[in-house]
Scaffold this active site. Structure first.
Site, PDB file in Angstrom:
ATOM      1  N   HIS A 394       0.750  -1.138  -0.076  1.00  0.00           N
ATOM      2  CA  HIS A 394       0.173   0.319   0.209  1.00  0.00           C
ATOM      3  C   HIS A 394       1.022   1.347   0.182  1.00  0.00           C
ATOM      4  O   HIS A 394       0.018   2.169   0.104  1.00  0.00           O
ATOM      5  CB  HIS A 394      -0.826  -0.134   1.528  1.00  0.00           C
ATOM      6  CG  HIS A 394      -2.384   0.387   0.946  1.00  0.00           C
ATOM      7  ND1 HIS A 394      -2.244   1.771  -0.052  1.00  0.00           N
ATOM      8  CD2 HIS A 394      -3.290   0.183   1.277  1.00  0.00           C
ATOM      9  CE1 HIS A 394      -3.946   1.974   0.391  1.00  0.00           C
ATOM     10  NE2 HIS A 394      -4.807   0.954   0.745  1.00  0.00           N
ATOM     11  N   ARG A 395       2.263   1.370   0.080  1.00  0.00           N
ATOM     12  CA  ARG A 395       3.120   2.557   0.675  1.00  0.00           C
ATOM     13  C   ARG A 395       2.815   2.656  -1.349  1.00  0.00           C
ATOM     14  O   ARG A 395       3.684   4.370  -0.984  1.00  0.00           O
ATOM     15  CB  ARG A 395       4.859   2.103   0.425  1.00  0.00           C
ATOM     16  CG  ARG A 395       4.151   1.670   2.387  1.00  0.00           C
ATOM     17  CD  ARG A 395       6.091   0.946   3.164  1.00  0.00           C
ATOM     18  NE  ARG A 395       5.531  -0.093   2.394  1.00  0.00           N
ATOM     19  CZ  ARG A 395       7.033  -0.394   2.416  1.00  0.00           C
ATOM     20  NH1 ARG A 395       7.845  -0.280   3.532  1.00  0.00           N
ATOM     21  NH2 ARG A 395       7.558  -1.625   2.053  1.00  0.00           N
TER      22      ARG A 395
END
Length: 421
Positions: A394-395
């Site tokens: 998700h980064r």
């Protein structure tokens, strides 16, 4: 003049390795190209060849020694006319302390150059027979030996199909099972405790554990799953194979790799990797495919997969998988990449979620295609359905980006003609 044999760097990131086995002893005659040792890295067990002709004068690092630094002197080879005593007089004595990892290898990595390699794994050739034993040496790949031990198969009765009669994985798998004694030798490295055994973890197993633990702890995973109807894909594969040139056999996995590559180009934001201060976006779909090997996992890479047709993909993937299982991959064939595919469909797994392979931004877990009831325009029907799950970091990849990528992937899979355009 005596020749130093140093711990080779078998991959760009390797700083240490385990000297798993010596295939020659002190006093043995060796020729250039002979396999003299097996090195265990975080990726696989590789072979080390002699770089020159001579006599093994002195071995400094014992078999089974872990954390040997790249560049450390592991043995000395005496040239023609020299003896072990001549080598000693020349001042090439055993190192008084281990060579630190921060020496040759670290400096080379800082310059983005590989550390000097005195010996490198290439094609297998037989090592000379040790003078210390009258028992004939059995030449077999490390993978073949491990599979034979796991399956209780005696190597003595197997005829090798490799170069110079070397026993390969396929030879062991096709051999008849022969009982071997359950002795300490058969359970080398194991410590018995009650009805269980402790087996020392290999460098590869330790590296897998460390990398995946770090991945789960550091990368915030999120998971997206879709079902793909693959009847059209199966029909397309059947037609393509019927018309393909001799020796070409396109697999479902080849078509999945092609669809994933096309989706990464269609949704370039998903073809990303998190690097702290920056996010790296890849121009090509460099797809790593997970291949199970004895004792672990390796991910050979199909570089620029979007530029390869299905026929070319089938040849590349078959070659990579075969050489991965035989421990014959070069470092640049399994280092890097932008995305991973892990397919457990052949084992009948319906659906699963995979752990991201760092530093990739995503990994696609592919389940088995199976007959399931579906609803089409309000009517019940039966179709072949394959569930796939995207695990994304998700980064680097937002949820909406991951959803768009899966939508594109599903479109290519369900309408395979579009991936040929």
């Amino acid at each position: 003049m005596a020749i130093e044999i140093k711990m080779p760097a078998l991959s760009p990131t390797m700083t240490t390795g385990t000297l798993a086995k010596w295939l020659v002893g002190e006093g043995d005659r060796v020729n250039s190209g002979d396999v003299i040792a097996e090195i265990e890295t975080d990726k696989a067990t590789m072979e080390v060849e002699s770089v020159d002709d001579g006599v093994m004068a002195k071995i400094f690092v014992d078999a089974g020694t872990e954390n040997v630094a790249v560049g450390a002197v592991i043995a000395v080879l005496a040239e023609d006319g020299e003896t072990a005593s001549d080598v000693a007089k020349a001042g090439l004595q055993e190192p008084s302390s281990p060579v630190p990892v921060t020496s040759v290898a670290a400096e080379a990595q800082e310059r983005a150059e590989p550390a000097p390699v005195t010996a490198a794994p290439v094609k297998a050739v037989p090592a000379p027979q040790s003078k210390s034993s009258d028992k004939p040496r059995i030449f077999a790949s490390p993978l073949a030996r491990r599979i034979a031990a796991d399956r209780n198969i005696a190597l003595e009765g197997i005829t090798g199909s490799g170069p110079y009669g070397r026993i390969l994985r396929r030879d062991v798998e096709s051999a008849s099972t022969a009982p071997i004694a359950q002795t300490t030798a058969a359970l080398a490295g194991a410590t018995q405790q009650g009805d269980s055994y402790l087996v020392a973890n290999s460098q590869m197993r330790k590296a897998i554990a460390s990398r995946l633990q770090d991945s789960k702890q550091q990368a915030p995973h999120f998971y997206l799953t879709v079902d793909c109807v693959i009847d059209n894909l199966l029909e397309a594969r059947k037609s393509l194979n019927a018309k393909a040139a001799e020796g070409i056999k396109i697999s479902v996995n080849d078509m999945i790799i092609r669809a994933a590559a096309m989706a990464l180009i269609a949704v370039p934001e998903a073809n990303a990797s998190w690097e702290g201060e920056n996010t790296r976006l890849f121009r090509h779909a460099d797809i790593a495919m997970a291949v199970a090997i004895d004792g672990g996992l390796i991910t050979p890479i199909v570089w620029a997969a979007e530029q390869k047709g299905l026929a070319a993909l089938s040849q590349v993937t078959a070659d990579l998988a075969a050489r991965a299982r035989d421990g014959k991959l070069a470092a640049n064939e399994y280092t890097g990449g932008s995305f991973t595919i892990s397919n457990l469909g052949m084992f009948g797994i319906r659906e699963f979620a995979a752990v991201i392979n760092p530093p990739h931004g995503g990994i696609l877990a592919v389940g088995a295609g199976e007959q399931r009831p579906i609803v089409i325009d309000g009517n019940l029907a039966v179709a072949t359905v394959m569930s796939v799950t995207l695990s994304a970091d998700h980064r680097a990849v937002d949820g909406a980006v991951g959803a768009r990528w899966l939508q594109a992937f599903k479109g290519f899979v369900e309408n395979p003609v579009t991936m040929l355009l």
